[in-house]
Motif scaffolding. Structure first.
Motif, PDB file in Angstrom:
ATOM      1  N   VAL A   1      83.658-109.010 -47.996  1.00  0.00           N
ATOM      2  CA  VAL A   1      83.222-107.633 -47.741  1.00  0.00           C
ATOM      3  C   VAL A   1      82.865-107.562 -46.259  1.00  0.00           C
ATOM      4  CG1 VAL A   1      81.457-105.899 -48.209  1.00  0.00           C
ATOM      5  CG2 VAL A   1      82.400-107.275 -50.082  1.00  0.00           C
ATOM      6  N   VAL A   2      83.429-106.585 -45.570  1.00  0.00           N
ATOM      7  CA  VAL A   2      83.200-106.427 -44.132  1.00  0.00           C
ATOM      8  C   VAL A   2      82.489-105.096 -43.893  1.00  0.00           C
ATOM      9  CG1 VAL A   2      84.253-106.275 -41.843  1.00  0.00           C
ATOM     10  CG2 VAL A   2      85.316-107.719 -43.608  1.00  0.00           C
ATOM     11  N   VAL A   3      81.316-105.165 -43.300  1.00  0.00           N
ATOM     12  CA  VAL A   3      80.573-103.962 -42.920  1.00  0.00           C
ATOM     13  C   VAL A   3      80.587-103.855 -41.403  1.00  0.00           C
ATOM     14  CG1 VAL A   3      78.317-102.807 -42.917  1.00  0.00           C
ATOM     15  CG2 VAL A   3      79.088-104.057 -44.955  1.00  0.00           C
ATOM     16  N   ARG A   4      80.968-102.697 -40.901  1.00  0.00           N
ATOM     17  CA  ARG A   4      80.952-102.454 -39.455  1.00  0.00           C
ATOM     18  C   ARG A   4      80.101-101.214 -39.178  1.00  0.00           C
ATOM     19  NH1 ARG A   4      87.107-102.921 -37.206  1.00  0.00           N
ATOM     20  NH2 ARG A   4      85.966-102.566 -35.260  1.00  0.00           N
ATOM     21  N   VAL A   5      79.196-101.314 -38.228  1.00  0.00           N
ATOM     22  CA  VAL A   5      78.369-100.168 -37.864  1.00  0.00           C
ATOM     23  C   VAL A   5      78.380-100.033 -36.355  1.00  0.00           C
ATOM     24  CG1 VAL A   5      76.254-101.586 -37.994  1.00  0.00           C
ATOM     25  CG2 VAL A   5      76.083 -99.098 -38.039  1.00  0.00           C
ATOM     26  N   VAL A   6      78.571 -98.788 -35.877  1.00  0.00           N
ATOM     27  CA  VAL A   6      78.728 -98.550 -34.449  1.00  0.00           C
ATOM     28  C   VAL A   6      77.920 -97.318 -34.033  1.00  0.00           C
ATOM     29  CG1 VAL A   6      80.819 -97.124 -34.709  1.00  0.00           C
ATOM     30  CG2 VAL A   6      80.455 -98.393 -32.585  1.00  0.00           C
ATOM     31  N   ASP A   7      77.300 -97.409 -32.883  1.00  0.00           N
ATOM     32  CA  ASP A   7      76.534 -96.313 -32.291  1.00  0.00           C
ATOM     33  C   ASP A   7      77.490 -95.233 -31.785  1.00  0.00           C
ATOM     34  OD1 ASP A   7      74.667 -94.734 -30.952  1.00  0.00           O
ATOM     35  OD2 ASP A   7      74.367 -96.149 -29.304  1.00  0.00           O
ATOM     36  N   ARG A   8      77.179 -93.960 -32.072  1.00  0.00           N
ATOM     37  CA  ARG A   8      78.006 -92.868 -31.585  1.00  0.00           C
ATOM     38  C   ARG A   8      77.328 -92.029 -30.503  1.00  0.00           C
ATOM     39  NH1 ARG A   8      82.494 -91.468 -34.223  1.00  0.00           N
ATOM     40  NH2 ARG A   8      82.857 -90.495 -32.195  1.00  0.00           N
ATOM     41  N   GLY A   9      76.165 -92.483 -30.015  1.00  0.00           N
ATOM     42  CA  GLY A   9      75.530 -91.809 -28.886  1.00  0.00           C
ATOM     43  C   GLY A   9      74.539 -90.735 -29.295  1.00  0.00           C
ATOM     44  N   ASP A  10      73.978 -90.086 -28.293  1.00  0.00           N
ATOM     45  CA  ASP A  10      72.957 -89.058 -28.473  1.00  0.00           C
ATOM     46  C   ASP A  10      73.565 -87.846 -29.182  1.00  0.00           C
ATOM     47  OD1 ASP A  10      71.022 -87.118 -28.284  1.00  0.00           O
ATOM     48  OD2 ASP A  10      70.715 -87.316 -26.127  1.00  0.00           O
ATOM     49  N   PRO A  11      73.070 -87.489 -30.374  1.00  0.00           N
ATOM     50  CA  PRO A  11      73.646 -86.345 -31.087  1.00  0.00           C
ATOM     51  C   PRO A  11      73.389 -85.005 -30.407  1.00  0.00           C
ATOM     52  CG  PRO A  11      71.711 -87.158 -32.234  1.00  0.00           C
ATOM     53  CD  PRO A  11      72.006 -88.140 -31.141  1.00  0.00           C
ATOM     54  N   LEU A  12      72.452 -84.970 -29.464  1.00  0.00           N
ATOM     55  CA  LEU A  12      72.153 -83.720 -28.751  1.00  0.00           C
ATOM     56  C   LEU A  12      72.956 -83.580 -27.464  1.00  0.00           C
ATOM     57  CD1 LEU A  12      68.268 -83.610 -29.205  1.00  0.00           C
ATOM     58  CD2 LEU A  12      70.052 -82.645 -30.669  1.00  0.00           C
ATOM     59  N   SER A  13      73.730 -84.604 -27.118  1.00  0.00           N
ATOM     60  CA  SER A  13      74.533 -84.557 -25.897  1.00  0.00           C
ATOM     61  C   SER A  13      75.904 -83.969 -26.184  1.00  0.00           C
ATOM     62  CB  SER A  13      74.692 -85.969 -25.317  1.00  0.00           C
ATOM     63  OG  SER A  13      75.665 -85.973 -24.300  1.00  0.00           O
ATOM     64  N   ARG A  14      76.421 -83.183 -25.256  1.00  0.00           N
ATOM     65  CA  ARG A  14      77.756 -82.601 -25.426  1.00  0.00           C
ATOM     66  C   ARG A  14      78.866 -83.588 -25.052  1.00  0.00           C
ATOM     67  NH1 ARG A  14      77.378 -76.407 -23.042  1.00  0.00           N
ATOM     68  NH2 ARG A  14      75.723 -75.676 -24.427  1.00  0.00           N
ATOM     69  N   THR A  15      78.503 -84.654 -24.354  1.00  0.00           N
ATOM     70  CA  THR A  15      79.511 -85.609 -23.910  1.00  0.00           C
ATOM     71  C   THR A  15      80.023 -86.425 -25.089  1.00  0.00           C
ATOM     72  OG1 THR A  15      78.378 -85.806 -21.791  1.00  0.00           O
ATOM     73  CG2 THR A  15      79.973 -87.522 -22.330  1.00  0.00           C
TER      74      THR A  15
ATOM     75  N   LEU B   1      67.139 -99.940 -30.808  1.00  0.00           N
ATOM     76  CA  LEU B   1      68.254 -99.771 -29.875  1.00  0.00           C
ATOM     77  C   LEU B   1      68.690 -98.316 -29.706  1.00  0.00           C
ATOM     78  CD1 LEU B   1      70.378-102.928 -30.728  1.00  0.00           C
ATOM     79  CD2 LEU B   1      69.312-102.387 -28.540  1.00  0.00           C
ATOM     80  N   ASN B   2      67.807 -97.374 -30.105  1.00  0.00           N
ATOM     81  CA  ASN B   2      68.042 -95.966 -29.795  1.00  0.00           C
ATOM     82  C   ASN B   2      69.279 -95.403 -30.479  1.00  0.00           C
ATOM     83  OD1 ASN B   2      67.369 -93.526 -28.470  1.00  0.00           O
ATOM     84  ND2 ASN B   2      68.825 -93.940 -26.824  1.00  0.00           N
ATOM     85  N   VAL B   3      69.691 -95.974 -31.605  1.00  0.00           N
ATOM     86  CA  VAL B   3      70.858 -95.458 -32.308  1.00  0.00           C
ATOM     87  C   VAL B   3      70.403 -94.349 -33.252  1.00  0.00           C
ATOM     88  CG1 VAL B   3      72.691 -96.016 -33.946  1.00  0.00           C
ATOM     89  CG2 VAL B   3      72.088 -97.638 -32.135  1.00  0.00           C
ATOM     90  N   THR B   4      70.879 -93.144 -33.019  1.00  0.00           N
ATOM     91  CA  THR B   4      70.498 -92.014 -33.872  1.00  0.00           C
ATOM     92  C   THR B   4      71.692 -91.444 -34.631  1.00  0.00           C
ATOM     93  OG1 THR B   4      70.675 -90.615 -31.910  1.00  0.00           O
ATOM     94  CG2 THR B   4      68.469 -91.312 -32.557  1.00  0.00           C
ATOM     95  N   SER B   5      72.871 -91.553 -34.045  1.00  0.00           N
ATOM     96  CA  SER B   5      74.089 -91.134 -34.735  1.00  0.00           C
ATOM     97  C   SER B   5      74.998 -92.359 -34.834  1.00  0.00           C
ATOM     98  CB  SER B   5      74.775 -90.010 -33.948  1.00  0.00           C
ATOM     99  OG  SER B   5      75.874 -89.490 -34.660  1.00  0.00           O
ATOM    100  N   PHE B   6      75.467 -92.653 -36.045  1.00  0.00           N
ATOM    101  CA  PHE B   6      76.261 -93.871 -36.206  1.00  0.00           C
ATOM    102  C   PHE B   6      77.302 -93.690 -37.296  1.00  0.00           C
ATOM    103  CE2 PHE B   6      72.441 -94.376 -38.879  1.00  0.00           C
ATOM    104  CZ  PHE B   6      73.001 -94.659 -40.117  1.00  0.00           C
ATOM    105  N   ASN B   7      78.300 -94.554 -37.252  1.00  0.00           N
ATOM    106  CA  ASN B   7      79.268 -94.698 -38.342  1.00  0.00           C
ATOM    107  C   ASN B   7      79.113 -96.089 -38.940  1.00  0.00           C
ATOM    108  OD1 ASN B   7      81.195 -92.989 -36.133  1.00  0.00           O
ATOM    109  ND2 ASN B   7      81.111 -92.199 -38.216  1.00  0.00           N
ATOM    110  N   LEU B   8      79.039 -96.152 -40.257  1.00  0.00           N
ATOM    111  CA  LEU B   8      79.028 -97.432 -40.957  1.00  0.00           C
ATOM    112  C   LEU B   8      80.122 -97.388 -42.020  1.00  0.00           C
ATOM    113  CD1 LEU B   8      76.060 -99.509 -42.256  1.00  0.00           C
ATOM    114  CD2 LEU B   8      77.910 -98.923 -43.823  1.00  0.00           C
ATOM    115  N   VAL B   9      80.884 -98.448 -42.111  1.00  0.00           N
ATOM    116  CA  VAL B   9      81.915 -98.550 -43.147  1.00  0.00           C
ATOM    117  C   VAL B   9      81.811 -99.911 -43.809  1.00  0.00           C
ATOM    118  CG1 VAL B   9      83.715 -99.464 -41.616  1.00  0.00           C
ATOM    119  CG2 VAL B   9      84.381 -98.193 -43.647  1.00  0.00           C
ATOM    120  N   ALA B  10      82.078 -99.938 -45.117  1.00  0.00           N
ATOM    121  CA  ALA B  10      82.194-101.209 -45.831  1.00  0.00           C
ATOM    122  C   ALA B  10      83.612-101.299 -46.378  1.00  0.00           C
ATOM    123  CB  ALA B  10      81.171-101.291 -46.966  1.00  0.00           C
TER     124      ALA B  10
END
Length: 372
Positions: free
Chosen positions: A327-341, A301-310
């Motif tokens: 125990v709750v784990v949440r992981v979310v995509d933060r987008g292209d790390p090379l993009s300025r947006t 799914l093209n996820v290269t930068s992400f946040n994961l929390v437990a």
């Protein structure tokens, strides 16, 4: 097209988030009641008028002018936590790419060496010493979030070069760190595990690493908010909050059991492709599934930068009731790390999340990947 008896698509490949009101209407009465106990659901249509000279451009990028002049928007709000997400039909139609930018490997190579490449020389250690594994080693965070705050540094520089062995050892080391930190301060009983990957996630150093912290008096605010929501839900409905959330996602095709861990693509994602895991313990079984899920997100799914929390339950007895909290784990995509947006704006910070990825597409890829 295979359909269920009520006309709702029976295959997850044919479903989308804009189909959600019909899907909820097709649930069995008990699950439907749980859905509306948990969520508020609203659908609206946004309309606009296109100037003629924009029509060719719109048709090229969006397929038709009709797709743009009337846009269906679905808003899902958790009634208990007030987490809310807006899904735009136009945005949700976009395919989920599985492509990591070719330039990323070159950019990562340019960041080495960094202080984490030789952690025993270039990072401080905790007062109880370091915990060493084959793939990871701990350090004390030099600019602390909390009184007890450590770093789990990967031996491998590339933060995306992890596998199930690395994730399993990282979880085992985190558990040992929590035990040692608690021995130093027995009033610190509320643990948190974090894994920020690459710049968009807030990671100041690209080298692979996770973080652990232990706090006192009360759990971190968002964890405590979730616990209170679960407690209030139990008191009002006499049902389990997390049990109902998972059951709803499972019946919609968004959730599945994976080796004893409940996994679902969230109906109220904080941002793109958010996936949630619910487990009885922060242990090897969870680590295995967590590693599989994150690798799916990266590889498919093209996820290269992400946040994961437990979100973890306390290490010792506390005045609050944690009996409904897994125990709750949440992981979310933060987008292209090379993009300025930036993927976060005023809406996400102060109002509601606006999300382009369709949870049904995320689930479709997850189930295909996890079945291998």
């Amino acid at each position: 097209m295979p359909c269920s008896y009520d006309g709702v698509p029976s295959s997850i490949e044919q479903r989308s988030i804009v189909w959600l009101p019909d899907a909820v209407g097709a649930l069995d009465p008990e699950t439907q009641r749980a859905f509306f106990d948990l969520y508020d659901l609203d659908v609206t249509v946004g309309e606009l008028v296109l100037p003629n000279h924009m029509r060719t451009w719109v048709e090229r990028y969006f397929g038709s002018t009709e797709a743009v002049v009337r846009q269906r928007i679905v808003k899902v709000t958790n009634r208990w936590t007030l987490d809310a997400t807006l899904f735009n039909e136009l945005r949700a139609r976009r395919p989920l790419e599985a492509r990591i930018p070719a330039e990323l490997a070159d950019e990562l190579a340019r960041t080495a060496p960094d202080p984490f490449c030789e952690p025993e020389y270039n990072t401080p250690e905790d007062v109880f010493g370091r915990i060493r594994g084959h793939h990871v080693i701990t350090a004390s965070n030099i600019a602390k979030y909390d009184g007890l705050h450590g770093v789990i540094v990967f031996r491998e520089h590339d933060p995306l070069a992890f596998d199930s062995e690395v994730v399993s050892e990282m979880v085992a080391v985190a558990r040992e760190w929590f035990a040692r930190a608690h021995a130093v301060d027995t009033n610190a009983v509320y643990p948190l595990f974090m894994w920020n990957c690459l710049w968009k996630s807030g990671a100041s150093i690209p080298h692979g690493h996770a973080q652990v912290s232990l706090t006192r008096r009360m759990h971190y605010g968002k964890v405590e908010r979730e616990r209170r929501a679960a407690e209030a839900y139990r008191q009002q409905t006499d049902r389990g909050y997390f049990d109902d959330i998972f059951r709803i996602h499972e019946r919609l095709g968004l959730g599945r059991w994976v080796n004893g861990v409940r996994v679902y693509a969230s109906l109220t994602p904080l941002k793109e492709k958010e996936t949630v895991l619910l487990a009885p313990a922060f242990d090897e079984e969870l680590a295995q599934v967590m590693g599989q899920v994150v690798r799916c997100l990266v590889d498919e799914l093209n996820v290269t930068s992400f946040n994961l929390v437990a979100w973890l339950t306390p290490l010792a007895a506390t005045p609050e009731d944690w009996s409904d909290m897994p125990v709750v784990v949440r992981v979310v995509d933060r987008g292209d790390p090379l993009s300025r947006t930036s993927d976060f704006g005023a809406m996400e910070l102060y109002a509601a999340s606006v999300v382009a990825s369709d949870p049904f597409r995320v689930a479709e890829v997850l189930w295909r990947c996890l079945a291998r």
